[in-house]
Design a protein around this motif. Sequence first.
Motif, PDB file in Angstrom:
ATOM      1  N   ARG A   1       0.833  -1.204   0.000  1.00 32.81           N
ATOM      2  CA  ARG A   1       0.000   0.000   0.000  1.00 32.81           C
ATOM      3  C   ARG A   1       0.865   1.250   0.000  1.00 32.81           C
ATOM      4  N   LEU A   2       1.829   1.308   0.899  1.00 29.78           N
ATOM      5  CA  LEU A   2       2.666   2.497   1.014  1.00 29.78           C
ATOM      6  C   LEU A   2       3.663   2.633  -0.129  1.00 29.78           C
ATOM      7  N   TYR A   3       4.174   1.517  -0.616  1.00 28.95           N
ATOM      8  CA  TYR A   3       5.164   1.544  -1.690  1.00 28.95           C
ATOM      9  C   TYR A   3       4.748   0.566  -2.792  1.00 28.95           C
ATOM     10  N   PRO A   4       3.651   0.866  -3.495  1.00 33.22           N
ATOM     11  CA  PRO A   4       3.219  -0.049  -4.554  1.00 33.22           C
ATOM     12  C   PRO A   4       4.322  -0.179  -5.604  1.00 33.22           C
ATOM     13  N   PRO A   5       4.679  -1.411  -5.974  1.00 34.09           N
ATOM     14  CA  PRO A   5       5.777  -1.581  -6.943  1.00 34.09           C
ATOM     15  C   PRO A   5       5.562  -0.792  -8.232  1.00 34.09           C
ATOM     16  N   ILE A   6       4.348  -0.851  -8.777  1.00 32.95           N
ATOM     17  CA  ILE A   6       4.050  -0.053  -9.968  1.00 32.95           C
ATOM     18  C   ILE A   6       3.439   1.261  -9.487  1.00 32.95           C
TER      19      ILE A   6
ATOM     20  N   TRP B   1       0.134   4.702  -6.006  1.00 31.02           N
ATOM     21  CA  TRP B   1       0.792   5.490  -4.960  1.00 31.02           C
ATOM     22  C   TRP B   1      -0.164   6.532  -4.388  1.00 31.02           C
ATOM     23  N   VAL B   2      -0.852   7.277  -5.249  1.00 36.50           N
ATOM     24  CA  VAL B   2      -1.749   8.336  -4.803  1.00 36.50           C
ATOM     25  C   VAL B   2      -3.006   7.759  -4.167  1.00 36.50           C
ATOM     26  N   ILE B   3      -3.620   6.785  -4.818  1.00 37.25           N
ATOM     27  CA  ILE B   3      -4.862   6.210  -4.297  1.00 37.25           C
ATOM     28  C   ILE B   3      -4.624   5.565  -2.933  1.00 37.25           C
ATOM     29  N   HIS B   4      -3.478   4.913  -2.767  1.00 37.74           N
ATOM     30  CA  HIS B   4      -3.162   4.249  -1.497  1.00 37.74           C
ATOM     31  C   HIS B   4      -2.875   5.236  -0.372  1.00 37.74           C
ATOM     32  N   ARG B   5      -2.635   6.504  -0.713  1.00 34.46           N
ATOM     33  CA  ARG B   5      -2.347   7.527   0.303  1.00 34.46           C
ATOM     34  C   ARG B   5      -3.392   8.650   0.269  1.00 34.46           C
ATOM     35  N   HIS B   6      -4.530   8.372  -0.333  1.00 33.17           N
ATOM     36  CA  HIS B   6      -5.571   9.373  -0.492  1.00 33.17           C
ATOM     37  C   HIS B   6      -6.239   9.661   0.846  1.00 33.17           C
ATOM     38  N   ARG B   7      -6.398  10.946   1.144  1.00 38.47           N
ATOM     39  CA  ARG B   7      -6.929  11.345   2.447  1.00 38.47           C
ATOM     40  C   ARG B   7      -8.382  10.927   2.649  1.00 38.47           C
ATOM     41  N   LYS B   8      -9.128  10.735   1.567  1.00 37.45           N
ATOM     42  CA  LYS B   8     -10.530  10.376   1.678  1.00 37.45           C
ATOM     43  C   LYS B   8     -10.734   8.877   1.906  1.00 37.45           C
TER      44      LYS B   8
ATOM     45  N   SER C   1      -6.359  -6.435   9.184  1.00 40.16           N
ATOM     46  CA  SER C   1      -6.760  -7.536  10.057  1.00 40.16           C
ATOM     47  C   SER C   1      -8.260  -7.773   9.950  1.00 40.16           C
ATOM     48  N   PRO C   2      -8.734  -8.979  10.296  1.00 41.55           N
ATOM     49  CA  PRO C   2     -10.158  -9.302  10.139  1.00 41.55           C
ATOM     50  C   PRO C   2     -11.098  -8.316  10.803  1.00 41.55           C
ATOM     51  N   GLY C   3     -10.713  -7.754  11.932  1.00 46.33           N
ATOM     52  CA  GLY C   3     -11.592  -6.834  12.618  1.00 46.33           C
ATOM     53  C   GLY C   3     -11.688  -5.456  11.994  1.00 46.33           C
ATOM     54  N   ARG C   4     -10.756  -5.143  11.062  1.00 50.29           N
ATOM     55  CA  ARG C   4     -10.731  -3.796  10.492  1.00 50.29           C
ATOM     56  C   ARG C   4     -10.821  -3.786   8.972  1.00 50.29           C
ATOM     57  N   GLU C   5     -11.079  -4.935   8.364  1.00 51.17           N
ATOM     58  CA  GLU C   5     -11.094  -4.978   6.902  1.00 51.17           C
ATOM     59  C   GLU C   5     -12.160  -4.083   6.300  1.00 51.17           C
ATOM     60  N   GLY C   6     -13.176  -3.726   7.109  1.00 53.18           N
ATOM     61  CA  GLY C   6     -14.197  -2.815   6.617  1.00 53.18           C
ATOM     62  C   GLY C   6     -13.656  -1.427   6.313  1.00 53.18           C
ATOM     63  N   GLU C   7     -12.468  -1.111   6.846  1.00 47.50           N
ATOM     64  CA  GLU C   7     -11.860   0.189   6.570  1.00 47.50           C
ATOM     65  C   GLU C   7     -11.318   0.288   5.147  1.00 47.50           C
ATOM     66  N   VAL C   8     -11.051  -0.862   4.524  1.00 48.86           N
ATOM     67  CA  VAL C   8     -10.458  -0.867   3.193  1.00 48.86           C
ATOM     68  C   VAL C   8     -11.576  -0.712   2.161  1.00 48.86           C
ATOM     69  N   ILE C   9     -11.646   0.431   1.546  1.00 46.15           N
ATOM     70  CA  ILE C   9     -12.691   0.728   0.571  1.00 46.15           C
ATOM     71  C   ILE C   9     -12.439  -0.063  -0.703  1.00 46.15           C
ATOM     72  N   SER C  10     -13.478  -0.703  -1.215  1.00 44.89           N
ATOM     73  CA  SER C  10     -13.359  -1.485  -2.439  1.00 44.89           C
ATOM     74  C   SER C  10     -12.842  -0.611  -3.583  1.00 44.89           C
TER      75      SER C  10
ATOM     76  N   PRO D   1      -2.520  -2.810  -5.681  1.00 44.54           N
ATOM     77  CA  PRO D   1      -1.096  -2.985  -5.971  1.00 44.54           C
ATOM     78  C   PRO D   1      -0.832  -3.856  -7.194  1.00 44.54           C
ATOM     79  N   PHE D   2      -1.775  -4.739  -7.532  1.00 48.25           N
ATOM     80  CA  PHE D   2      -1.612  -5.611  -8.697  1.00 48.25           C
ATOM     81  C   PHE D   2      -2.574  -5.237  -9.825  1.00 48.25           C
ATOM     82  N   GLY D   3      -3.176  -4.062  -9.748  1.00 44.51           N
ATOM     83  CA  GLY D   3      -4.099  -3.637 -10.778  1.00 44.51           C
ATOM     84  C   GLY D   3      -5.514  -4.132 -10.513  1.00 44.51           C
ATOM     85  N   LEU D   4      -6.382  -3.915 -11.501  1.00 48.18           N
ATOM     86  CA  LEU D   4      -7.771  -4.335 -11.412  1.00 48.18           C
ATOM     87  C   LEU D   4      -8.222  -4.861 -12.774  1.00 48.18           C
TER      88      LEU D   4
END
Length: 452
Positions: A323-328, A357-364, A378-387, A392-395
């Motif tokens: 997340r912090l240092y995406p290879p691409i 890089w930008v999306i992974h560090r986006h303030r929103k 972690s399982p208890g906080r995965e809801g924080e990760v917005i779909s 890091p591997f594209g979409l």
Amino acid sequence: MYYPPRPKSLSALPALIRTAWKGEGNLLELLPYEVYGIDVGNIGWSRRQTLIVNEPSLVRRLMTTDVEMFPKSDLMVGALEPLVGDSVFVSSGETWKRQRRMIDPSLSHIRINRAFAPMVAAVDAYEDQLEQSAAKGEAFSLDYAMSHLTADIICRTVFSTSLASETARDVFDDFVIFERSVAQVKLHRLIFDPAWKKVPQEPEVLAACERIRRHLGELVDSHLNDRGAYQDVAADLVAAVDPETGTSFDREELIDEIGVAFLAGHETTASALTWIFFILASLPDVVERMRAEVAEVVGDGPVTFEHTKKLVFLRNVFREALRLYPPITFTPRVALENTTIGHVRVKRGAIVMISPWVIHRHRKYWREPDAFDPDRFSPGREGEVISGAYLPFGLGPRVCAGASFAATESALILARLVRRFDFDVLNPDEVMPVARLTTRPRQQIRVRARAR
């Protein structure tokens, strides 16, 4: 909270002046502060429209439903073409569809399982080398060491030969030249050149590409001349047949695709591992958590393929580093016609920048976006990760075919090395990321290893 190094964000004009003054062409320093808070918008001043897209639904549109309207940017294609030709990494349309149909089976789950033994052999060899280095107290380049290790794994899994062979070493050395030179941005070209203008490559880069392709051709010929003698990725590609047309890869196509496998297969993972071990040198408590998990899951015995899937916290460390240092760092696209993205009108030929890089560090999209926090996965906080905000591997259809390979390889390396060694960084204040072919340190990270 631990905040690993990143360039200080400035507003647009000061960022441009800083980048021009330094002359490094580091796009991370060129990015204005504002891009980390917008959904979509134009950036900078240039003859050719350049915009950045961050909003996850718009990113998904560009990378899934509108793929053919937004192919990979001509700038990226021009940079990589001397090495990988019209391979799956840069091609589009029907050519890309055919290549992907033929390549995907070579990187399937069962083949990753089969490739695990060569991975282990490479890590065995590196552990022996690292043990000797630790005993002598030698300083070495962390990023070069990780590149060497992952390149050895790729050589063993793709060609059934270690990096100790003369041909493999020559390929690796020329890849170092290619990686350091090809992605250097000429700021005046970025600002003043029109769309689709061919970007000339430096003679040193072209010569390195020619040598790499010649050596890869020698390794391809060994597989073509003795079909059935190998059980590796190269043999799978030689045997690959398009289920729709019945055609196989010809020799030049094999060199193209294997060039991609070598480039993407070692360079991206090496980038991630370099940043992980640098971060861990400052976080002994995280290291101890990783060691405790390895001890619980693996014990003192060998790390197996099944173990790598059960190391949950270790994999979260890997995910947070990506997340912090995406290879691409950037995945630029080009608009083939006039259109709109969100509220922005887009001209034909515009560069449409999608930046992990930008999306992974986006303030929103992230809480404490610049902090290293593996527990956010972690399982208890995965809801924080917005779909759609973690890519890091594209979409979509162009998602990296080697993602599972990289995750397995990294879990093995982390489990093995964390269990036995600590790393001391000798120049922490000099470490700063730059956007090259992958997200790399500006200067080599010098370290010493200590056996536990």
